[in-house]
Design a protein around this motif. Structure first.
Motif, PDB file in Angstrom:
ATOM      1  N   LEU A 414      37.165  33.917  46.989  1.00  0.00           N
ATOM      2  CA  LEU A 414      36.139  33.998  45.951  1.00  0.00           C
ATOM      3  C   LEU A 414      35.280  32.737  45.853  1.00  0.00           C
ATOM      4  O   LEU A 414      34.094  32.807  45.560  1.00  0.00           O
ATOM      5  CB  LEU A 414      36.791  34.250  44.587  1.00  0.00           C
ATOM      6  CG  LEU A 414      37.446  35.621  44.384  1.00  0.00           C
ATOM      7  CD1 LEU A 414      38.090  35.678  43.006  1.00  0.00           C
ATOM      8  CD2 LEU A 414      36.436  36.744  44.529  1.00  0.00           C
ATOM      9  N   ARG A 415      35.875  31.577  46.105  1.00  0.00           N
ATOM     10  CA  ARG A 415      35.132  30.344  45.836  1.00  0.00           C
ATOM     11  C   ARG A 415      35.090  29.378  47.023  1.00  0.00           C
ATOM     12  O   ARG A 415      34.019  28.983  47.482  1.00  0.00           O
ATOM     13  CB  ARG A 415      35.743  29.619  44.625  1.00  0.00           C
ATOM     14  CG  ARG A 415      35.047  28.299  44.282  1.00  0.00           C
ATOM     15  CD  ARG A 415      35.621  27.690  43.012  1.00  0.00           C
ATOM     16  NE  ARG A 415      37.015  27.333  43.160  1.00  0.00           N
ATOM     17  CZ  ARG A 415      37.437  26.166  43.678  1.00  0.00           C
ATOM     18  NH1 ARG A 415      36.555  25.291  44.103  1.00  0.00           N
ATOM     19  NH2 ARG A 415      38.718  25.886  43.763  1.00  0.00           N
ATOM     20  N   LYS A 416      36.251  29.012  47.546  1.00  0.00           N
ATOM     21  CA  LYS A 416      36.298  27.925  48.521  1.00  0.00           C
ATOM     22  C   LYS A 416      35.600  28.287  49.820  1.00  0.00           C
ATOM     23  O   LYS A 416      35.022  27.428  50.483  1.00  0.00           O
ATOM     24  CB  LYS A 416      37.761  27.539  48.800  1.00  0.00           C
ATOM     25  CG  LYS A 416      38.453  26.912  47.600  1.00  0.00           C
ATOM     26  CD  LYS A 416      39.882  26.514  47.934  1.00  0.00           C
ATOM     27  CE  LYS A 416      40.572  25.911  46.724  1.00  0.00           C
ATOM     28  NZ  LYS A 416      41.983  25.542  47.019  1.00  0.00           N
ATOM     29  N   LEU A 434      34.302  31.877  38.524  1.00  0.00           N
ATOM     30  CA  LEU A 434      35.563  32.258  39.152  1.00  0.00           C
ATOM     31  C   LEU A 434      36.441  33.065  38.206  1.00  0.00           C
ATOM     32  O   LEU A 434      37.044  34.070  38.604  1.00  0.00           O
ATOM     33  CB  LEU A 434      36.315  31.006  39.624  1.00  0.00           C
ATOM     34  CG  LEU A 434      37.656  31.251  40.309  1.00  0.00           C
ATOM     35  CD1 LEU A 434      37.467  32.091  41.573  1.00  0.00           C
ATOM     36  CD2 LEU A 434      38.325  29.919  40.651  1.00  0.00           C
ATOM     37  N   CYS A 435      36.503  32.646  36.952  1.00  0.00           N
ATOM     38  CA  CYS A 435      37.326  33.364  35.973  1.00  0.00           C
ATOM     39  C   CYS A 435      36.838  34.798  35.806  1.00  0.00           C
ATOM     40  O   CYS A 435      37.630  35.745  35.781  1.00  0.00           O
ATOM     41  CB  CYS A 435      37.293  32.608  34.651  1.00  0.00           C
ATOM     42  SG  CYS A 435      38.335  33.332  33.365  1.00  0.00           S
ATOM     43  N   ARG A 436      35.525  34.971  35.698  1.00  0.00           N
ATOM     44  CA  ARG A 436      34.979  36.318  35.517  1.00  0.00           C
ATOM     45  C   ARG A 436      35.158  37.177  36.773  1.00  0.00           C
ATOM     46  O   ARG A 436      35.360  38.384  36.678  1.00  0.00           O
ATOM     47  CB  ARG A 436      33.487  36.223  35.154  1.00  0.00           C
ATOM     48  CG  ARG A 436      33.243  35.859  33.692  1.00  0.00           C
ATOM     49  CD  ARG A 436      31.763  35.834  33.366  1.00  0.00           C
ATOM     50  NE  ARG A 436      31.549  35.722  31.934  1.00  0.00           N
ATOM     51  CZ  ARG A 436      30.342  35.656  31.360  1.00  0.00           C
ATOM     52  NH1 ARG A 436      29.256  35.696  32.135  1.00  0.00           N
ATOM     53  NH2 ARG A 436      30.224  35.559  30.062  1.00  0.00           N
ATOM     54  N   GLN A 437      35.071  36.545  37.933  1.00  0.00           N
ATOM     55  CA  GLN A 437      35.296  37.300  39.167  1.00  0.00           C
ATOM     56  C   GLN A 437      36.715  37.866  39.193  1.00  0.00           C
ATOM     57  O   GLN A 437      36.937  39.024  39.566  1.00  0.00           O
ATOM     58  CB  GLN A 437      35.060  36.400  40.372  1.00  0.00           C
ATOM     59  CG  GLN A 437      33.606  36.000  40.574  1.00  0.00           C
ATOM     60  CD  GLN A 437      33.449  34.970  41.671  1.00  0.00           C
ATOM     61  OE1 GLN A 437      34.156  34.996  42.673  1.00  0.00           O
ATOM     62  NE2 GLN A 437      32.521  34.035  41.491  1.00  0.00           N
ATOM     63  N   LYS A 438      37.686  37.042  38.801  1.00  0.00           N
ATOM     64  CA  LYS A 438      39.075  37.503  38.754  1.00  0.00           C
ATOM     65  C   LYS A 438      39.245  38.603  37.709  1.00  0.00           C
ATOM     66  O   LYS A 438      39.934  39.605  37.947  1.00  0.00           O
ATOM     67  CB  LYS A 438      40.011  36.334  38.450  1.00  0.00           C
ATOM     68  CG  LYS A 438      40.106  35.295  39.559  1.00  0.00           C
ATOM     69  CD  LYS A 438      41.037  34.161  39.147  1.00  0.00           C
ATOM     70  CE  LYS A 438      41.162  33.127  40.239  1.00  0.00           C
ATOM     71  NZ  LYS A 438      42.035  31.993  39.832  1.00  0.00           N
TER      72      LYS A 438
END
Length: 498
Positions: A414-416, A434-438
């Protein structure tokens, strides 16, 4: 260049485009439209006169293609016909590309010697996520396998996927959803069999490392010793001031001391280039059409060279059919490759041969255990296998709380991954932190698992994403926007998975 004329292929496109407009050749509307393209601030009439350089005889010469016309007139006529002038213009071959008194083998060996140091310094290393120092490709690289049929392009229905599908079985394959049955071909064998290859793969499947390995093998005369390896990150090429592959390659070789551009052109005209074009999917959307057009033109001109392009599966909308590229897919690691990677990894990071081998044996033994089947399913690509080895290396054991391992793997995707590659997603997706993606993935998973929907249509998941976006505290009130945004978000998720 002050004058231009059409190539033979271009004349065919010109005639077809003119017939589609339906106007007679002598119709003055051609000249009126062309004049408006050249000088849009003026009003032009059928009676004329027309813009500078435009006349009925010029128009006829353009259609016949026998003699050149002024560049501004050529481009204006192409625009009227809705043609890209760069794709139809006649390009004369370079004059006297061969350096005097030199044969091709001498030129190639001279260039190879001059480029050796740069290739070894730039492409012999690989950077792993969450590892501070780069490692030697040769110390960690595992020979990859190729699938000659792209798995995600094979047609199928949900009913086909549900046949013999039992999620309650002990050996349920959660990630692969069934094993790939087609024959695997060693990567270098595929390269030897095809002069023009498009290598597709998931993020972290080893596409860039594969190209670097080929470049190093060529440089060390262990593969295609009579060619010059030219590694081009396409994202970097897209950022160059002039999107011209020949100029870019000439500059790359010039940085190694190859002073004469004629040497570069001569070498390419003789088919002695091993052109490695990495990361088509990493080219910004605004530049992608221009980059693809430049690659096509270059391949058509220097067709007798060897070309390999890498791209993520989900982003492979350009398949270069007209340039005879063969599309293949990097296969997930099998058990043998996982074992080879693990042994290399633990030896490298333990910095002691025997200690590394012993830790690798422990890792592989535990990975075979039934309780670790889900971890085994995770570790089938280099990027996630690296993560699995890294976690095990800390305590010589897998964590009792497996959710932490899966969470770290999810964060990589998602991020790295985007941060490491410098990839910029669509603005809509970037607004999801990132929190919302999860939370979004958890939202979709909770609903579909509760329904027992292990497979679902695209419009179903898009609607779920739209519902999630609509419930955000800072969401807009227009439902149409949610539907459009959900498609963008789903595409971004798909790109990360494939």
């Amino acid at each position: 260049m002050t004058t231009l004329k059409a190539s033979e292929e271009g004349l065919v496109k010109i005639k077809q485009a003119r017939r589609e407009r339906g106007w007679a050749i002598e119709d003055p509307r051609w000249l009126v439209e062309a004049s408006q393209k050249l000088e849009p601030d003026r009003t032009w009439t059928i009676a004329g006169p027309y813009a500078d350089g435009l006349s009925l005889p010029t128009w006829r010469r353009f259609l016949r293609g026998r003699e050149p016309i002024k560049t501004n007139a050529f481009r204006a006529f192409c625009t009227v016909l809705q043609l890209n002038w760069e794709e139809i213009v006649h390009r004369p071959p370079p004059e006297n590309p061969q350096p005097p008194n030199l044969d091709i083998d001498s030129v190639v060996q001279e260039i190879r010697q001059k480029c050796h140091s740069k290739i070894q310094q730039l492409y012999s290393k690989m950077q792993l996520l969450d590892i501070a120092q780069p490692v030697d490709v040769s110390n960690l690289y595992v020979e990859v396998n190729i699938l000659e049929e792209i798995t995600s392009w094979q047609p199928g229905e949900i009913s086909d996927l549900l046949r013999d599908f039992n999620p309650d079985a002990d050996n349920f394959n959660r990630l692969g959803l069934g094993k790939v049955c087609q024959k695997r071909v060693p990567g270098l064998d595929a390269v030897k069999s095809h002069s023009k290859l498009m290598v597709l793969g998931k993020p972290g499947s080893g596409k860039t490392t594969f190209l670097k390995h080929i470049a190093i093998q060529c440089d060390r005369s262990e593969f295609e010793a009579n060619k010059i390896p030219i590694f081009i990150p396409l994202k970097t090429f897209a950022e160059s001031a002039n999107l011209d592959l020949l100029e870019y390659i000439s500059d790359e070789l010039a940085s190694c001391g190859v002073e004469a551009r004629s040497q570069t052109e001569f070498t390419l005209s003789q088919g002695r280039g091993l052109i490695l074009l990495d990361g088509l999917d990493e080219v910004p959307e605004s530049d992608s059409d221009a980059v693809v057009r430049q690659i096509r033109q270059f391949v058509q001109k220097y067709y007798n060279n060897q070309f390999i392009i890498t791209c993520r599966i989900a982003a492979a909308k350009y398949r270069f059919h007209d340039a005879a590229f063969t599309c293949v897919e990097l296969a997930d690691f099998n058990n043998k490759q996982i074992a080879a990677f693990a042994r290399n990894w633990f030896v490298v990071f333990s910095q002691k041969m025997e200690a590394g081998k012993a830790l690798a044996s422990q890792f592989l033994e535990q990975l075979k255990m039934k309780k670790n089947q889900q971890i085994r399913e995770l570790a089938v690509t280099p990027i996630l296998l690296n993560l699995t080895c890294l976690v095990f290396h800390a305590k010589a054991d897998f964590p009792s709380n497996r959710a932490k391992l899966y969470e770290e793997g999810l964060e990589i995707m998602l991020r790295k991954w985007d941060e490491t590659k410098g990839i910029k997603r669509d603005e809509v997706y970037r607004l999801l932190n990132l929190c919302r993606q999860k939370h979004l993935l958890a939202f979709v998973a909770a609903i579909t698992f509760d329904r027992g929907d292990y497979f679902f249509e695209k419009n179903t998941v898009q609607q779920l994403i739209a519902d999630y976006l609509a419930n955000l505290a800072d969401a807009t009130s227009d439902p149409v926007n949610f539907e459009s945004d959900s498609e963008v978000v789903l595409k971004a998720i798909e790109n990360m998975a494939y």
